[in-house]
Write an enzyme that holds these catalytic residues in place. Sequence first.
Site, short mmCIF file in Angstrom:
data_model
loop_
_atom_site.label_atom_id
_atom_site.label_comp_id
_atom_site.label_asym_id
_atom_site.label_seq_id
_atom_site.Cartn_x
_atom_site.Cartn_y
_atom_site.Cartn_z
N PHE A 30 0.82 -1.23 0.00
CA PHE A 30 0.00 0.00 0.00
C PHE A 30 0.85 1.27 0.00
CE2 PHE A 30 -2.23 -3.31 2.55
CZ PHE A 30 -3.16 -3.67 1.58
N GLY A 52 0.35 -7.08 -5.02
CA GLY A 52 -0.97 -7.67 -4.84
C GLY A 52 -1.95 -7.42 -5.97
N ARG A 59 -9.25 0.89 -20.06
CA ARG A 59 -9.34 -0.54 -20.34
C ARG A 59 -9.01 -1.34 -19.08
NH1 ARG A 59 -8.96 -2.70 -25.16
NH2 ARG A 59 -7.67 -1.04 -26.03
N ILE A 60 -9.79 -2.40 -18.88
CA ILE A 60 -9.52 -3.30 -17.77
C ILE A 60 -8.82 -4.53 -18.34
CG2 ILE A 60 -10.54 -4.72 -15.94
CD1 ILE A 60 -10.66 -1.66 -15.45
N LYS A 82 -6.05 3.66 -17.42
CA LYS A 82 -5.92 4.94 -16.70
C LYS A 82 -5.46 4.76 -15.26
CE LYS A 82 -10.01 6.95 -17.63
NZ LYS A 82 -10.90 8.14 -17.74
N GLU A 115 -5.40 3.30 -6.99
CA GLU A 115 -5.68 4.44 -6.10
C GLU A 115 -7.17 4.80 -6.14
OE1 GLU A 115 -2.55 5.03 -4.76
OE2 GLU A 115 -1.88 3.72 -6.38
#
Lengths: 330, 727
Positions: B231, B458, B617-618, B690, B694
């Site tokens: 993190f 992760g 895009r994923i 993108k 976060e």
Amino acid sequence: MHPFSYTKVSDLAGALAAGRRGGRYLAGGTMLVDLMRESVERPSVLVDISALPLGEITATAGGGLRIGALVRMAEAAAHPSVRAAFPVISQALESSASAQLRNMATIGGNIMQRTRCPYFRDVTAACNKREPGAGCAALGGFNRAHAILGASEHCAATHPSDVAVAFAALEANVHLLGPDGERSVALADFLLPPGGTPQREQAARPGELITAVEIPAHPRPLRSGYLKVRDRQSYEFALTSAAVALHLRDGVIHQAKVAAGGVGTVPWKLPAVERLLIGERPSQALWAEAAERAADGARPLEHNRFKIELLKRTVERQLRVVGDLAGGTA
Amino acid sequence: MSRRAVGAPLSRVDGRLKVTGQAKYAADHPADGVVHAVIVGSTVSRGRITAVDTRAASALSGVLKVISHRNAPRLAYHRNPSSNNPETGERLRVFQDDRVRFRGQPVAVVVATTPEAARHGASLVVVRYDAEQPSTDLAGAPASAPVTYARGDADLAVGSAAVRLEMTYRTARNHHNAMEPHATIARWDGGRLTVWDKTQWVVGTQRELAAVFGVELSAVRVISPFVGGAFGSGLRAWPHVTIAALAARMVGRPVKLVLTRGQLYSGTGYRPAYEYRLRLGSDRRGRLTAMVHDIRAETSSYEDFRENVLAAGQTLYSMPHVRQTYRTVPLDVNTPLYMRGPGHVTAAYVIESAVDELAHELGIDPIELRRRNEPAEDESNGMPFSTRRLRECYTVGAREFGWERRAPEPRSTRRGDWLIGMGMAAGAHGTVRNPAQARVVLDARGTALVEAATSDMGPGTYTSMTQIAADALGLAVRAVEFRLGDSGMPRTPAHGASQTTASVGSAVQDGCDKLRRQAIELAVGDRRSPLHGVDARHVTVSAGRLHVTADPARGETYQRLLARHGRARLETLGLFEPGESRFSTAAYGATFAEVAVDHRLGLVRVLRMLGVYDAGRIISPKLAESQALGGMVGGIGAALLERTITDHRDGMIVNADLASYLVPVNADVPDLRAIFLEGADPEADPIGVKGLGEVVHIGVAPAIANAVFHATGRRVRELPITAEALL
């Protein structure tokens, strides 16, 4: 962590002999080992008592229960006799710690549990409990979790157990075995408020071993339950808690047993609340009136003033919940 | 035709290694002859060390050396701005002087042949101090000169606005608290240093160690194939990394150093505590005219840590007038560091709470108010947005969450002892891209190895890079192996700020494209190839076979091509160099929360949450969903549980363990759902992503806080929201 030797005993005589030589009893190890890692506890000899024959739950004549000191928290919580007669015990246990810890920790060890006060657990902070006469960093420090009841000028650490609150409500006795034989002490007398000797937490004599906790018989039907108020929903100690057991006859409260957790230096019995309930018929007004007495004598510290109101509301809520079970609130 | 890997809901390619315990985390690496180091931390927060008594520790069996400023060599500590060290200030120089700057600062280290002896030895080191009264409380402490931003005349505009609000919000210090503790193994071979470390940036740690020890970059190798959560805490090389290397040099053996959970609270960074005053003005219809932000955050006395807390105030909503001041407050504490959504999380909490307050004040639906203030361009720089689909996030979110069932009036829904409320909040995170490289090797068996010096804390870097490479090379996923986490691999930026897929993924894409084209060129120019003479643009590769796009029967495999040419491998280096963009590019999200609040006991239960994201895009939908759920869980923690508590009398952190620093447990986590708007942002980078890590955390805490307000009618302007604040 400091070096130590480890021995495992197989019978009570062997345990007492090792205890007499200054050995520290080790059962589930979920607290003692933690504190050893932090150098808070520095025993030189650990006596593993986990093989002793103290793992039974038995009914006593008259309807009480005897819970062996080495019964695991998870076992006690799931035991049919416990669930049937004293749900408040099961609920208190199930709201304690985590499933992993409940599978390891024992009933005897749970009562012997030491406080979660951060100043006790950090050896660089002043703590009268850890080092008599050193002073108490908590009284002027971050004391949100600390006791509003039973504190002294030397210590305000809470007793962290949940099930001990249920035991206190039910007026349990602690069975002890020591060099001088067996004896039985009321839990209320066994766990000591800090007074001038906060390092002394139990009325156990050197080498004494807890063999069982006995719940006395109570009139049936006894409705009971435990409510724990905490910051997160699992694996967290109580801000406040309430153990309530009620026996009603013909719509009238004949017996009321009430204790609070998270607020006292020991599990805190609430006799003033109990007295107001007995002989009365359940009602919202009664719950509120009785709960108003829950924080009698409370002396808050800088960060835990909210516990006074929260305790009253916790007790009121749990009186209502158990009262509804016991025959409804008018 | 093979299915495309990108966009397929693959499980982690490294999942089996992780669940079977074969994945090697920092402390798991074997090093012959390794010995163990345990740090002794200072017990005062400010002052000087007057004595270090190491006799008892040194006398202990197994203890090899006790190191402190008394006997440590002077280290080079060259300036190094390139490892996420703050621009201003000087990093903590371990064992170089007698000065104590924060509680828990390493003042000695015990090296022993076993971890037990080292730990026992550390408890026997007696350090005496000339202690001074520390200053650790943000409240009331003097601040440094502000960083400022202004457009228009915000003070004037607020003063003359039809509706004015003024609030101060406070957020607690939060620690990363990943599962894996920070750990380092250091080994010297002559003048060459090898370090196995928990880090999100092997290259950053490499640079820092080279600078600290004054050795060539090429003399330092940093290895970190697996990271057990971070993190952000792994974005700097902390003092213990230097200590491990220093100790290894002094004892002449490899040294392993693992921080205890308690040491993580002073040995690594944290999200700083904030005091954030916001004044806003709007017209009666809810059109914002101005915001004035006065921000204070804690930092250490020796480094000026700053994060991007200003962006949201400049770009999230349209308004002509903005003024911001951002002051850091130097305290006798260790230096903070980026933590998931750094700066943006805090700013979003404040702005999204304030907008909710304005909506309530005006009697306008909070989503409608946000729509009325949606900007047409990036008002901080006048650039057009490449894609900004926040309105769609609102529409989809409202529909899927059942927002229309929300009664406008707070405290109007009750179930037994519980008050029920719904809240939402927006979030944005500017897309970060930096130069990256990736090496691609196709071997004679037709399988590919792709390497880059990135990390996977992760989110699934291993998996997403494998997917990108598989499609670009025309290979099955199982024919591609992606490796990361070695400073000897091609350079990449830090694995943080949601830039890994955009940057490293684009380099992987480029390297694989080049390799595929190289193979095609080889085939079409080869008289023995069935593809000879075909226009290279008309050749496709799928399932490891090159063929004419319009005539799949005509072609050959990579293996045959390479075998015929006697080539053991084809190799390319993929490059990504982000150019100047003409667009403002960011990932956006809208988070919705429904909570129940026990109106008498002050307990908050999150009942369900939904996040809707416009993240381009994923690549890897299953892992993207995991990341979104994790972002929401983290937000539940920030909203309701997490706070590092300091006793300001002496600087002691009173809850430096996971029993008392509360993070959500399973029982606190309800039904969570994530929706990704379909599409890509071609202006963002070659692969159209993108950034995700976060944005899924930004806006979660204010959504919950707004739901608590809606449930109770009570506005708590401090995180976490505790029971006592609601009694």
